[in-house]
Design an enzyme around this catalytic site. Structure first.
Site, short mmCIF file in Angstrom:
data_model
loop_
_atom_site.label_atom_id
_atom_site.label_comp_id
_atom_site.label_asym_id
_atom_site.label_seq_id
_atom_site.Cartn_x
_atom_site.Cartn_y
_atom_site.Cartn_z
N TRP A 312 -67.79 -63.05 -69.17
CA TRP A 312 -68.54 -61.97 -69.81
C TRP A 312 -68.88 -60.84 -68.83
O TRP A 312 -69.53 -59.89 -69.20
CB TRP A 312 -69.83 -62.51 -70.42
N ASP A 313 -68.47 -60.97 -67.57
CA ASP A 313 -68.84 -60.02 -66.53
C ASP A 313 -70.35 -59.98 -66.35
O ASP A 313 -70.96 -58.92 -66.20
CB ASP A 313 -68.30 -58.62 -66.83
N PHE A 314 -70.96 -61.16 -66.32
CA PHE A 314 -72.39 -61.31 -66.10
C PHE A 314 -72.70 -61.52 -64.62
O PHE A 314 -73.58 -62.31 -64.26
CB PHE A 314 -72.94 -62.49 -66.90
N ASP A 315 -71.96 -60.84 -63.75
CA ASP A 315 -72.20 -61.02 -62.33
C ASP A 315 -73.62 -60.63 -61.95
O ASP A 315 -74.29 -59.89 -62.66
CB ASP A 315 -71.19 -60.20 -61.51
#
Length: 664
Positions: A312-315
């Site tokens: 989810w590109d929850f970096d």
């Protein structure tokens, strides 16, 4: 740290963004006036405007002695008199920014040699370590170089690297232009310059490494490198070796506990973002994790993962803020990690042990073919959550009944199972929260005396459409590419993730209606105070209005108090005043820390998408300073302003300075 200074991005290495100054108080903040402003002259070029480059003035100045230091989006470094706002010097590295999709620089760092310092053991023989550049500004360029400038003159330090520069692409393998640079400032602590880098993510498998490196602040020599993909992550490379490609990278602001000797690295994803079937064991172990490294050696002490197998590109976009908390076992050195999901993790900063309960909960499944999603994710249930409630069809919103209906139909068409709905092939999904997060790279502030955490949150759903590679090429979204041996064919739009090396491309866009209005109901932005002792929300309120939000392609919308999208952080003072710009309606505001009541606001000449800072000038006045230069992603007005506010002095007049003098 002198009380009147602001030496790090978050004032101290702790990253708490708290000032002990108290001249500006809740009962007099409404008297603040513009004391001076400075214009850098750095604006987007015609080429950048025509090619859709994102131009963001996100810098937070640091204040050392009587000087402010900051960087511009094109990486000019500027020193101003902190009281008068006049330019002392200006340095332009003349770096190549033509391939960069993202033009931003959040800050610079400061290093001062100890008095009568002995030569550093990392310095080469004959290197003059005692005389040249005793006070240094450490910064980076847009073409991946680390530089050291004399803090008094702005000239490159001759004893640092090669004539003041160190290459950051050494041992990185192929690095096409624009694929690796540093948006956040380096961290200088305990005689180390520590930094990671921004990777042009979601483009391909095997992109440049996410290695974290530390350099000697005098010589520029490499002190250590932490490369998670190697059996011994800190072992020196052998001749011809390169750092492990495609690993999670730490692109946000780092924080540190110098007494414990630990630096806290917020890590992102292994590229690409929205398909992880080919990730390696170390990618899955460290993606979206907070890692504590030994400042002296780079060796890992512990890590804590906030998202398992992140697609989810929850970096983690920013390091944690450090704080002392009371527990049944006494006062414990802790940290609070903000996240894009809105979860807040309270950890013992010595060993990463959760101090507030974290529970694995089941999350939606059925992802892309070949994907191996985690069946659970770690939720911080012992802390208040800033995560928005799940969307419902009735939450669909629009500027008119027509686009509201279209948004509702789109909601019914797409897949949405709440937080952690995975990307799917059969139909597009709604991601809420999304990659730009509830709390992004600006983080939160902490008042250590009142035990309050202040966070500004943004709520923008996005749509994620996954296309088979051949279909994406037929539609002209991406072009064929054989790999790193040939020039990289950039997609026409930043929203397109080609994800070369995988079967799929991704298109990620804000969920907007036909007239450009959000498809979900407000509030779209909040300011929240969290009591770290009781671990409850003390108060929350909408932040910002719809003025300047660009609905119907105008900037003249009615200022409805809906709360609005925001990028950029806040600061809090000992007197109990919160300052924040950030919002799309282009104001700098002050709030009462105890109640959340708005106390004052000033109209900015451009978007204030930067963290403000405060300090005491040599005239005894407390100043509040913010960069006002806009943000391409938020579509606020571009500008080149540094704005400084203070309580009035009889007979004083506002001074505006340009960039006509002091340039090298």
């Amino acid at each position: 740290m002198p009380q009147d200074g602001w030496r790090y991005y978050g004032r101290t290495a702790d990253g708490d963004r708290f000032s002990p100054l108290s001249q500006i108080r809740p009962d007099n903040v409404n008297q603040l006036e513009l004391a001076w402003y400075y214009r850098t002259g750095d604006m987007p070029s015609d080429f950048e405007n025509k090619n859709g480059r994102e131009f963001n003035f996100e810098a937070t100045p640091i204040k050392v002695n009587d000087t402010l230091y900051f960087c511009t989006p094109h990486r000019q470094v500027i020193a101003l008199d902190a009281t008068a706002g006049t330019v002392k010097w200006k340095y332009d590295p003349h770096n190549d920014t033509s391939a960069n999709e993202y033009l931003a620089c959040r800050g610079v760092a400061y290093y001062e040699k100890p008095a009568e310092a002995a030569p550093t053991p990392l310095a080469p023989p004959g290197n003059p370590t005692a005389a040249a550049c005793p006070r240094r500004i450490i910064a980076t360029t847009a073409d991946a170089r680390l530089m050291a400038l004399d803090a008094d003159t702005g000239q490159p330090c001759p004893d640092f690297g090669s004539n003041g520069y160190v290459s950051l692409t050494d041992a990185m393998g192929p690095v096409p232009p624009g694929f690796h640079f540093i948006t956040s400032q380096p961290l200088v602590v305990n005689n180390r310059v520590i930094l990671g880098g921004w990777i042009y993510d979601n483009q391909s498998k095997g992109e440049p490494s996410g290695v974290v490196r530390a350099y000697d602040p005098v010589s520029g020599a490499l002190a250590w490198a932490w490369d998670m993909g190697r059996p011994d992550p800190t072992a020196p490379l052998k001749p011809g070796e390169v750092y492990t490609r495609g690993t999670p990278n730490g692109w946000g602001t780092y924080t540190a506990d110098p007494a414990l000797g630990l630096v806290y690295i917020p890590l992102g994803n292994a590229t690409p973002d929205y398909y992880g079937a080919d990730r390696r064991p170390f990618d899955d172990a460290y993606s979206s994790a907070l890692v504590a490294l030994d400042i002296a050696t780079g060796q890992e002490r512990w890590h804590f993962q906030t998202v398992h197998h992140d697609v989810w590109d929850f970096d983690l976009p920013v390091g944690p803020s450090l704080v002392e908390v009371s527990t049944p076992d006494g006062v414990v050195p802790a940290l609070v990690q903000t996240t894009k999901m809105g979860e807040l993790y309270l950890l013992d900063r010595r060993d990463g042990r959760p101090l507030a309960r974290v529970e694995e909960k089941a999350v939606p499944g059925r992802g892309l073919p070949g994907e191996r999603l985690s069946p659970t994710q770690p939720f911080s249930i012992g802390m208040p959550s800033l995560t928005p409630p799940p969307l419902k069809a009735t939450d669909a919103w629009g500027a008119t009944p027509i686009d509201q209906l279209l948004c509702r139909l789109d909601f019914q068409r797409r897949r949405y199972d709440g937080l952690y709905t995975p990307p799917t092939l059969d139909r597009g999904t709604i991601a809420y929260p999304a990659f730009d997060g509830v709390v992004d790279w600006h983080g939160a502030s902490i008042d250590p005396s009142r035990h309050l955490l202040i966070a500004n949150a943004s709520y923008i759903p996005f749509t994620v459409d996954i296309l088979p590679r051949e279909e994406a090429m037929k539609k002209g979204l991406i072009k064929p590419w054989k790999g790193w041996s040939e020039p990289y064919p950039k997609p026409k739009d930043f929203s397109i993730g080609p994800q070369y090396g995988t079967p799929y491309a991704a298109v990620v866009q804000p969920w907007l209606g036909a007239f450009g209005a959000p498809c979900h109901a407000p509030p779209w932005g909040k300011l929240v105070a969290i009591d770290l002792q009781s671990r409850t929300i003390a108060w929350q309120r909408p932040l910002g209005t719809t003025r300047d939000t660009n609905l119907f392609n105008t900037r003249t919308n009615a200022p409805l108090p809906t709360g609005i999208f925001n990028i950029g952080g806040n600061l809090v003072t000992a007197s109990g005043v919160i300052f924040i710009g950030a919002t799309a309606d282009q104001y700098l505001r002050a709030f009462d820390e105890q109640t959340g009541r708005e106390l004052w606001k000033a109209r900015l000449p451009a978007g204030g998408q930067a963290n403000p800072m405060t300090y005491q000038g040599k005239d005894g006045r407390q100043y509040v300073v913010i960069a006002a230069g806009g943000h391409g992603g938020l579509r606020t007005r571009n500008g080149d302003y540094i704005m400084a506010y203070a309580l009035p002095t009889p007979g004083a007049s506002v001074v505006g300075m340009g960039d006509q003098s002091g340039s090298h």
